[in-house]
Design a protein around this motif. Structure first.
Motif, mmCIF file in Angstrom:
data_model
loop_
_atom_site.group_PDB
_atom_site.id
_atom_site.type_symbol
_atom_site.label_atom_id
_atom_site.label_comp_id
_atom_site.label_asym_id
_atom_site.label_seq_id
_atom_site.Cartn_x
_atom_site.Cartn_y
_atom_site.Cartn_z
ATOM 1 N N UNK A 19 0.838 -1.218 0.000
ATOM 2 C CA UNK A 19 0.000 0.000 0.000
ATOM 3 C C UNK A 19 0.864 1.256 0.000
ATOM 4 N N UNK A 20 2.058 1.161 0.589
ATOM 5 C CA UNK A 20 2.982 2.308 0.662
ATOM 6 C C UNK A 20 3.402 2.799 -0.727
ATOM 7 N N UNK A 21 3.228 1.964 -1.746
ATOM 8 C CA UNK A 21 3.613 2.360 -3.110
ATOM 9 C C UNK A 21 2.559 3.207 -3.818
ATOM 10 N N UNK A 22 1.399 3.396 -3.194
ATOM 11 C CA UNK A 22 0.322 4.130 -3.861
ATOM 12 C C UNK A 22 0.766 5.540 -4.265
ATOM 13 N N UNK A 23 1.481 6.227 -3.403
ATOM 14 C CA UNK A 23 1.913 7.595 -3.695
ATOM 15 C C UNK A 23 2.771 7.635 -4.966
ATOM 16 N N UNK A 24 3.675 6.642 -5.089
ATOM 17 C CA UNK A 24 4.550 6.539 -6.264
ATOM 18 C C UNK A 24 3.728 6.301 -7.536
#
Length: 356
Positions: A19-24
């Motif tokens: 989920x942490x990759x959503x911003x990227x």
């Protein structure tokens, strides 16, 4: 003969913490300063740790959506209007974060931002004319396969039916099994059973082919590891089972359980997961082995289904449910093949509903 040319989700990220990759992922869509993203987040996450992790920028639109009831065309139209009132520009992406209902809302809003009129006009197959806004699905409950499917299922003024289209398919999904940790047991079970039932209906159907079979068999194995073996990695396994169950029916079709469940959902408002469980429990003549294993899973997880909910309903209420269920032509074709109309009688369906 023409073969189905179906669209898959083109981009996906799988893994705990992804989920942490959503911003990227969203950074690739944001090109200029005023580009904004719409986040549709299931309101069960409001004021919870996950809400604080949603990577919103100052000019994004975050809407908490309520899915206590099944999503409706009215709700989709209201959300679409809210987005249009927010900015004269289109968003660069619509992100759905939640269970199947929230993902369906995100798919539907992404479609309705580019297609004129109300969403009820598009309930059916391949009625959408224009490509959707870029949209991303992030499940926080697993089982529906909404992350993989080409439909956004909505209750409309006349019936419960999806916006079925290649344009409905997500452009990107993020499958982070950490997000399904802590879902209440009943909801976890009912939603997971949607996946198990997808596999049973696919494997027992007249539309079965090696493509559908490969996904359904693996998905079913994973469901058994989750719901019978209680495997240590059950969250990862259920997330994969959900995706593969969705892929299986993409090249086949669901069957009797979903048809009956649509009637229950539309008329009595039962959520799709529990609606499927209520329907499946009376379908042993259609799916004897699947229903027996399903009951075994219910015992293991102490799930008690409501009983006699249709027994004393007025005849006209039952007739409404029968009409919705009977209208699901492709589903009954998958059950019986050609000539299904002779077998799917009002009397047969009325008997089934009275047993629920």
């Amino acid at each position: 003969m023409s073969f189905k040319n179906f669209k898959c989700v083109p981009k996906m990220i799988f893994g705990r913490g992804s989920f942490a990759d959503l911003d990227k992922v969203l950074a690739e869509e944001r090109k200029v300063e005023e580009d904004f993203v719409v986040f549709l987040v299931d309101d069960v996450h409001q004021d919870k740790p996950l809400a604080a992790r949603v990577p919103t920028k100052a000019h994004d639109l975050l809407i908490y959506v309520n899915v206590d009831d099944e999503p409706t065309t009215k709700q989709v139209d209201a959300l679409t209007e809210q987005v249009q009132a927010f900015s004269k520009h289109q968003p660069v992406s619509v992100v759905g974060l939640g269970g199947g209902s929230t993902l369906d809302l995100a798919k539907a809003v992404a479609l309705m931002l580019t297609n004129p009129g109300g969403s009820a006009m598009y309930q059916g197959w391949d009625l959408i004319k224009n490509p959707a806004i870029h949209h991303i699905g992030i499940p926080t409950v697993s089982g529906t396969g909404a992350e993989a499917s080409r439909t956004a299922v909505l209750c409309g003024p006349v019936r419960k039916l999806g916006l079925n289209s290649d344009y409905t398919v997500f452009d990107q999904i993020i499958m982070d099994s950490e997000l399904i940790d802590g879902v209440p047991t009943d909801q976890w079970f009912y939603t997971g059973m949607d996946c198990y039932i997808h596999c049973v209906e696919s494997l027992e159907g007249t539309y079965l082919n090696e493509f559908a079979k490969a996904f359904a068999e693996k998905s079913m194995d994973l469901c058994r590891e989750v719901f019978i073996d209680d495997h240590a990695e059950k969250d990862d396994k259920l997330m994969m089972a959900s995706y593969m169950g969705g892929m299986s029916i993409a090249y086949s079709q669901v069957g009797a359980c979903h048809a009956v469940s649509y009637g229950l959902g539309y008329v009595l408002g039962y959520h799709h997961g529990i609606g499927n469980c209520l329907a499946f429990d009376v379908l042993e003549e259609f799916y004897p082995e699947g229903v027996a294993e399903f009951r075994q899973m219910m015992i293991k997880h102490n799930i008690v289904l409501p009983k006699n909910i249709c027994k004393d309903l007025p005849d006209e209420t039952i007739a409404k449910m029968v009409a919705v269920t009977k209208s699901m032509g492709p589903l009954w074709d998958n059950v019986y093949g050609a000539g299904w109309e002779e077998k799917v009688t009002d009397e047969m369906l009325t008997k089934l509903f009275r047993r629920i």
